[in-house]
Design an enzyme around this catalytic site. Structure first.
Site, PDB file in Angstrom:
ATOM      1  NE  ARG A 104      -4.400   1.359   2.001  1.00  0.00           N
ATOM      2  CZ  ARG A 104      -4.876   2.619   2.725  1.00  0.00           C
ATOM      3  NH1 ARG A 104      -4.162   2.897   3.966  1.00  0.00           N
ATOM      4  NH2 ARG A 104      -5.907   3.225   2.568  1.00  0.00           N
ATOM      5  CG  MET A 109      -5.881   4.119  -1.220  1.00  0.00           C
ATOM      6  SD  MET A 109      -4.228   3.639  -0.558  1.00  0.00           S
ATOM      7  CE  MET A 109      -2.890   4.807  -1.339  1.00  0.00           C
ATOM      8  CB  SER A 110     -11.227   3.465   0.101  1.00  0.00           C
ATOM      9  OG  SER A 110     -12.018   4.295  -0.820  1.00  0.00           O
ATOM     10  CD  GLN A 111     -12.405   2.616   6.512  1.00  0.00           C
ATOM     11  OE1 GLN A 111     -13.004   3.397   6.518  1.00  0.00           O
ATOM     12  NE2 GLN A 111     -12.454   1.812   7.564  1.00  0.00           N
ATOM     13  CG  PHE A 161     -16.700   5.672  -1.512  1.00  0.00           C
ATOM     14  CD1 PHE A 161     -15.532   5.145  -2.224  1.00  0.00           C
ATOM     15  CD2 PHE A 161     -17.265   5.213  -0.509  1.00  0.00           C
ATOM     16  CE1 PHE A 161     -15.126   3.720  -1.826  1.00  0.00           C
ATOM     17  CE2 PHE A 161     -16.861   3.817  -0.371  1.00  0.00           C
ATOM     18  CZ  PHE A 161     -15.838   3.154  -1.138  1.00  0.00           C
TER      19      PHE A 161
END
Length: 200
Positions: free
Chosen positions: A25, A51-53, A193
């Site tokens: 990541r 960048m999403s969790q 989001f």
């Protein structure tokens, strides 16, 4: 991250968990320290995008039930992190990103990390990828008021679409399955989001 944020919170798909173990990541988060890169929270990537969790990404991928032979369409490639995870799971990934300033470095990262079978283009995610035929799974990483019709049209029989619907703090992650009688939609969990951009 995999042990504490994913397994402990109920992610059970071993292929998804293995993909998270293989994809670094931090390689997609420029200039951030390792601790922050692997925390269970979104990360800024520029252009007002994130960048999403990890947990939410894993939950979406597990829900999409992606098989090794699948063709996948990603809406909102961003920095390329989820794109890399999809490439670990599927045979072919076609990814759209609205911002060229994100798409260009994402392509470089993916190439540097050795990912093949990915076609990442700048485009309007609301329109999908009409010339790409149909897809076994569609993953949306941005929220829309409703699912754009082109994305439903490009979903293969028995295909799965996972994306957030709504605006602001009032969003729900949904999964849609294309069946013989049409489309079956189910709400999953509240999420937050960035909005899906485009003119389609």
């Amino acid at each position: 991250m995999v042990k504490e944020q994913l397994r402990r919170r109920g992610i059970r798909d071993e292929r998804v968990l293995s993909a998270f173990e293989r994809v670094p990541r931090h390689a997609f988060a420029d200039g951030l320290d390792l601790g922050r890169c692997y925390g269970d929270h979104p990360l800024p990537i520029g252009c007002g995008q994130t960048m999403s969790q990890p947990y939410v990404v894993a939950y979406m991928l597990e829900t999409a039930a992606i098989r090794q032979e699948d063709r996948v369409l990603e809406i909102g490639a961003g920095c390329g992190y989820q794109t890399a995870l999809l490439a670990e799971l599927a045979q072919e990934v076609m990814a759209l990103e609205y911002h060229d300033r994100l798409a260009t470095p994402a392509r470089r990262r993916l190439h540097r990390l050795g990912y093949a079978g990915i076609d990442l283009r700048v485009g309007d995610g609301r329109l999908g990828w009409p010339e790409g035929g149909t897809f076994d799974a569609v993953i949306g990483a941005a929220a829309a008021p409703r699912i754009p019709d082109p994305l439903l049209d490009q979903l293969a029989p028995e295909g799965r679409l996972v994306m957030p619907l709504g605006a602001g703090t009032d969003q729900q992650l949904v999964v849609v399955r294309r069946c013989s009688t049409g489309f079956d939609q189910r709400r999953l969990l509240p999420v937050r989001f960035v909005p899906l951009l485009g003119e389609g």
